[in-house]
Design an enzyme around this catalytic site. Structure first.
Site, PDB file in Angstrom:
ATOM      1  N   GLY A   1      40.846  51.088  37.702  1.00 56.27           N
ATOM      2  CA  GLY A   1      40.308  49.910  37.022  1.00 56.27           C
ATOM      3  C   GLY A   1      39.675  50.356  35.713  1.00 56.27           C
ATOM      4  O   GLY A   1      39.908  51.475  35.236  1.00 56.27           O
TER       5      GLY A   1
ATOM      6  N   LEU B   1      39.671  54.318  34.258  1.00 53.56           N
ATOM      7  CA  LEU B   1      40.519  54.599  33.092  1.00 53.56           C
ATOM      8  C   LEU B   1      39.685  55.001  31.880  1.00 53.56           C
ATOM      9  O   LEU B   1      40.043  55.913  31.138  1.00 53.56           O
ATOM     10  CB  LEU B   1      41.394  53.388  32.766  1.00 53.56           C
ATOM     11  N   GLU B   2      38.558  54.318  31.675  1.00 57.68           N
ATOM     12  CA  GLU B   2      37.733  54.636  30.499  1.00 57.68           C
ATOM     13  C   GLU B   2      37.120  56.029  30.642  1.00 57.68           C
ATOM     14  O   GLU B   2      37.234  56.871  29.747  1.00 57.68           O
ATOM     15  CB  GLU B   2      36.640  53.578  30.311  1.00 57.68           C
TER      16      GLU B   2
ATOM     17  N   LYS C   1      30.866  53.341  25.824  1.00 61.82           N
ATOM     18  CA  LYS C   1      31.493  53.155  24.507  1.00 61.82           C
ATOM     19  C   LYS C   1      31.080  54.262  23.540  1.00 61.82           C
ATOM     20  O   LYS C   1      31.864  54.645  22.666  1.00 61.82           O
ATOM     21  CB  LYS C   1      31.148  51.782  23.916  1.00 61.82           C
TER      22      LYS C   1
ATOM     23  N   GLY D   1      19.527  46.534  31.547  1.00 62.89           N
ATOM     24  CA  GLY D   1      20.290  46.602  32.789  1.00 62.89           C
ATOM     25  C   GLY D   1      21.335  47.703  32.817  1.00 62.89           C
ATOM     26  O   GLY D   1      21.301  48.651  32.023  1.00 62.89           O
TER      27      GLY D   1
ATOM     28  N   HIS E   1      46.751  39.808   5.419  1.00 56.27           N
ATOM     29  CA  HIS E   1      47.746  40.877   5.426  1.00 56.27           C
ATOM     30  C   HIS E   1      47.258  42.012   4.553  1.00 56.27           C
ATOM     31  O   HIS E   1      46.790  41.768   3.437  1.00 56.27           O
ATOM     32  CB  HIS E   1      49.089  40.360   4.893  1.00 56.27           C
TER      33      HIS E   1
ATOM     34  N   GLU F   1      45.378  55.625  42.615  1.00 58.86           N
ATOM     35  CA  GLU F   1      45.237  54.163  42.662  1.00 58.86           C
ATOM     36  C   GLU F   1      46.002  53.638  43.863  1.00 58.86           C
ATOM     37  O   GLU F   1      47.144  53.994  44.106  1.00 58.86           O
ATOM     38  CB  GLU F   1      45.746  53.534  41.355  1.00 58.86           C
TER      39      GLU F   1
HETATM   40  P1  NAI Z   1      37.829  47.581  39.471  1.00 60.30           P
HETATM   41  O1  NAI Z   1      37.692  46.600  40.565  1.00 60.30           O
HETATM   42  O2  NAI Z   1      38.072  47.132  38.089  1.00 60.30           O
HETATM   43  O3  NAI Z   1      39.015  48.603  39.818  1.00 60.30           O
HETATM   44  C1  NAI Z   1      38.996  49.362  41.000  1.00 60.30           C
HETATM   45  C2  NAI Z   1      40.367  49.921  41.258  1.00 60.30           C
HETATM   46  O4  NAI Z   1      40.288  50.757  42.393  1.00 60.30           O
HETATM   47  C3  NAI Z   1      41.387  48.851  41.587  1.00 60.30           C
HETATM   48  O5  NAI Z   1      42.538  49.088  40.808  1.00 60.30           O
HETATM   49  C4  NAI Z   1      41.650  49.064  43.077  1.00 60.30           C
HETATM   50  O6  NAI Z   1      42.957  48.746  43.448  1.00 60.30           O
HETATM   51  C5  NAI Z   1      41.373  50.533  43.243  1.00 60.30           C
HETATM   52  N1  NAI Z   1      40.984  50.960  44.582  1.00 60.30           N
HETATM   53  C6  NAI Z   1      40.152  50.312  45.423  1.00 60.30           C
HETATM   54  N2  NAI Z   1      39.988  51.037  46.558  1.00 60.30           N
HETATM   55  C7  NAI Z   1      40.726  52.164  46.416  1.00 60.30           C
HETATM   56  C8  NAI Z   1      40.968  53.303  47.230  1.00 60.30           C
HETATM   57  N3  NAI Z   1      40.373  53.443  48.405  1.00 60.30           N
HETATM   58  N4  NAI Z   1      41.809  54.267  46.774  1.00 60.30           N
HETATM   59  C9  NAI Z   1      42.383  54.132  45.541  1.00 60.30           C
HETATM   60  N5  NAI Z   1      42.181  53.090  44.744  1.00 60.30           N
HETATM   61  C10 NAI Z   1      41.369  52.110  45.156  1.00 60.30           C
HETATM   62  O7  NAI Z   1      36.531  48.489  39.592  1.00 60.30           O
HETATM   63  P2  NAI Z   1      35.793  49.500  38.601  1.00 60.30           P
HETATM   64  O8  NAI Z   1      36.714  50.111  37.632  1.00 60.30           O
HETATM   65  O9  NAI Z   1      35.022  50.380  39.512  1.00 60.30           O
HETATM   66  O10 NAI Z   1      34.817  48.551  37.828  1.00 60.30           O
HETATM   67  C11 NAI Z   1      33.833  47.799  38.531  1.00 60.30           C
HETATM   68  C12 NAI Z   1      33.511  46.523  37.829  1.00 60.30           C
HETATM   69  O11 NAI Z   1      32.916  46.777  36.591  1.00 60.30           O
HETATM   70  C13 NAI Z   1      34.752  45.684  37.575  1.00 60.30           C
HETATM   71  O12 NAI Z   1      34.468  44.350  37.828  1.00 60.30           O
HETATM   72  C14 NAI Z   1      35.025  45.910  36.124  1.00 60.30           C
HETATM   73  O13 NAI Z   1      35.671  44.815  35.527  1.00 60.30           O
HETATM   74  C15 NAI Z   1      33.623  46.124  35.563  1.00 60.30           C
HETATM   75  N6  NAI Z   1      33.708  46.981  34.404  1.00 60.30           N
HETATM   76  C16 NAI Z   1      34.197  46.461  33.262  1.00 60.30           C
HETATM   77  C17 NAI Z   1      34.378  47.259  32.171  1.00 60.30           C
HETATM   78  C18 NAI Z   1      34.960  46.659  30.969  1.00 60.30           C
HETATM   79  O14 NAI Z   1      34.919  45.449  30.815  1.00 60.30           O
HETATM   80  N7  NAI Z   1      35.534  47.428  30.082  1.00 60.30           N
HETATM   81  C19 NAI Z   1      34.032  48.672  32.163  1.00 60.30           C
HETATM   82  C20 NAI Z   1      33.552  49.111  33.426  1.00 60.30           C
HETATM   83  C21 NAI Z   1      33.397  48.286  34.489  1.00 60.30           C
END
Ligand code: NAI
Length: 456
Positions: free
Chosen positions: A182, A186-187, A51, A40, A444, A203
């Site tokens: 998000g 950030l990554e 990663k 997927g 430790h 953001e």
């Molecule tokens: P996210 O929902 O985590 O973050 C999106 C960010 O964009 C939020 O902070 C939001 O406030 C901001 N945003 C939304 N509309 C905007 C706009 N028009 N202008 C500026 N900022 C805006 O979404 P992301 O990072 O795209 O990830 C998607 C999904 O995939 C999430 O559910 C995330 O948890 C998951 N994911 C998880 C990872 C991990 O566990 N390390 C890695 C990558 C994705």
């Protein structure tokens, strides 16, 4: 094919895990995916490739920044060969995808390639290499999610891209604009910044990583800013124009108009359930207002015999949440008892450097639920292993109930936060207290002592 026990649509960490578990429980299973490579989004264009790029770019950054102070003399300035870095990424993905295929074969899961649609009454149509129809007593929907597009700046795969393309740039973009702070923004922003891009992150909200408490997010933001990432918070993107391969993005911050030029724009503003083309409505499967498949707590949809898991349904869109739901559904189809998930205890990680990880309630959530809390913090800078490992940046925060000391949540920003958070999850699941963490003997010197000290 005669009627089988389960047809699973989607072979991500939801679908393939469900298939393997169900097969182990003695059920006959078909697993359908339109990709030829199993695993997927997570494995092919998500968690795993990101990663590998994080690791490669961190290694480069360590050599550039920490080699000299550790007494290592390098013959020249370390640089990244982008095609080789990408080749390593593809190798890791191929190895893991091959592993899943092998596990399916050993478990006698029938893997079918093609696009699946619900035909009603337990029938699934497939179009692709394995065009045809299958009949199943149960159908599990596990088709995941797709990136959300901003209406005024559609993905073009070149200048305006999603994470899929940002995991495969063939060269380092001079200027990368990231929309959304998000996990994805950030990554991937960190990866390309370490490789030499000028990365600016816009953001909408007043903090980055908005699922964390504001103090943790501020700490992470400061650490990332030191690595060169530029942040504009409370900034609303309003438009975008692409000319000669360069994008100009307009935005608004506190009533002021801003404009950003970039070679690439990564739009990472969230993901939405991937329900297109499944013919859900006709099959009696309903969606909620957010476009998620509606289920009961046991993940049954409104259509008899149809279940749904992972990013398609309510809860955080995370691979490990999909996996846990996959087990739940497989067990229930096999007639076993399995408890619904507690979404609060599902850990969330942002794999930046330092990492940020969270489980349970944040301090803010706990207060919003009317709970009185105690908060304990401990800093990496006071931990021997952290100092010995060039990892002094960060802290752990333990939140417990003021009256009973019951552990409510843990957040960690710092090295290996993704690994340390597992201990918090275990204590949360068993209903432990902050004192329970403090009383467990921790080796430790280890970073895990940061969590213990915060609990103390
Ligand atoms: P996210 O929902 O985590 O973050 C999106 C960010 O964009 C939020 O902070 C939001 O406030 C901001 N945003 C939304 N509309 C905007 C706009 N028009 N202008 C500026 N900022 C805006 O979404 P992301 O990072 O795209 O990830 C998607 C999904 O995939 C999430 O559910 C995330 O948890 C998951 N994911 C998880 C990872 C991990 O566990 N390390 C890695 C990558 C994705």
């Amino acid at each position: 094919m005669s009627t089988i026990d389960i047809a699973i649509i989607g072979a991500g960490p939801g679908g393939y895990v469900c298939a393997l578990r169900a097969a182990k429980l003695g059920l006959s299973v078909a697993l359908v995916d339109e990709r030829t490579s199993l695993g997927g989004t997570c494995l092919n264009i998500g968690c795993i490739p990101s990663k590998t790029l994080l690791h490669s770019s961190e290694l480069l950054s360590e050599m550039q920044n920490d080699a000299a102070s550790n007494g290592i003399a390098l013959a020249g300035v370390p640089t990244m060969d982008i095609p080789l870095m990408m080749q390593r990424k593809l190798g890791v993905v191929a190895k893991l995808a091959g592993g899943i295929a092998l596990l399916c074969k050993q478990a006698k899961v029938t893997v079918l390639q093609g696009r699946a649609t619900l035909l009603g009454e337990g029938k699934v149509g497939i179009e692709g290499r394995d065009t045809g129809e299958i009949s199943a007593k149960n159908i599990v929907l596990a088709t995941g999610s797709v990136p959300v597009e901003l209406p005024f700046m559609k993905f073009d795969g070149q200048s305006i891209v999603s994470s899929t393309e940002a995991l495969a740039f063939d060269k380092v973009p001079g200027k990368l604009l990231v929309i959304g702070a998000g996990a994805i923004g950030l990554e991937l922003g960190s990866v390309w910044a370490r490789l030499g891009s000028e990365v600016t992150v816009l953001e909408f909200l007043p903090q980055i990583a908005p699922t964390f408490d504001a103090d943790i997010s501020r700490h992470l933001q400061r650490s990332l800013a030191r690595q060169g990432l530029i942040f504009h918070l409370e900034t609303k993107v309003t438009g975008c124009e692409v000319k000669d391969g360069r994008a100009v993005v307009t935005a608004e911050k506190g009533g002021q108009g801003l404009s950003f030029e970039a070679d690439k724009v990564l739009v990472a503003v969230g993901r939405r359930p991937n329900t297109a083309g499944l013919n859900l409505e006709a099959a009696g499967v309903t969606l909620d207002a957010k476009g998620r498949v509606e289920t009961d707590a046991g993940l049954r949809t409104k259509a008899a015999g149809v279940w749904a898991i992972g990013d398609l349904v309510a809860g955080p869109m995370l691979a490990h949440k999909a996996e846990a739901e996959a087990h739940l559904v497989a067990e229930r189809i096999a007639g076993h008892k399995a408890l619904p998930l507690d979404h609060d205890n599902i850990p969330g990680v942002v794999y930046t450097s330092p990492e940020a990880a969270s489980a349970g309630l944040t301090e803010k959530m706990a207060k919003e639920r009317g709970l009185e809390v105690k908060v304990g913090k401990s800093f990496y800078a006071a931990n021997g292993r952290a100092l010995a490992s060039d990892a002094a940046d960060g802290y752990a925060k333990v939140i417990s109930d003021k009256a009973t000391d019951r552990l409510l949540g843990v957040q960690i920003v710092g090295a290996s936060a993704s690994e340390l958070i597992a201990e918090a999850v275990a204590h949360l699941e068993y209903g432990g207290s902050a004192e329970d963490i403090a009383l467990c003997v921790h080796a430790h010197p280890t970073l895990s002592e940061v969590l213990k000290a915060a609990a103390q």
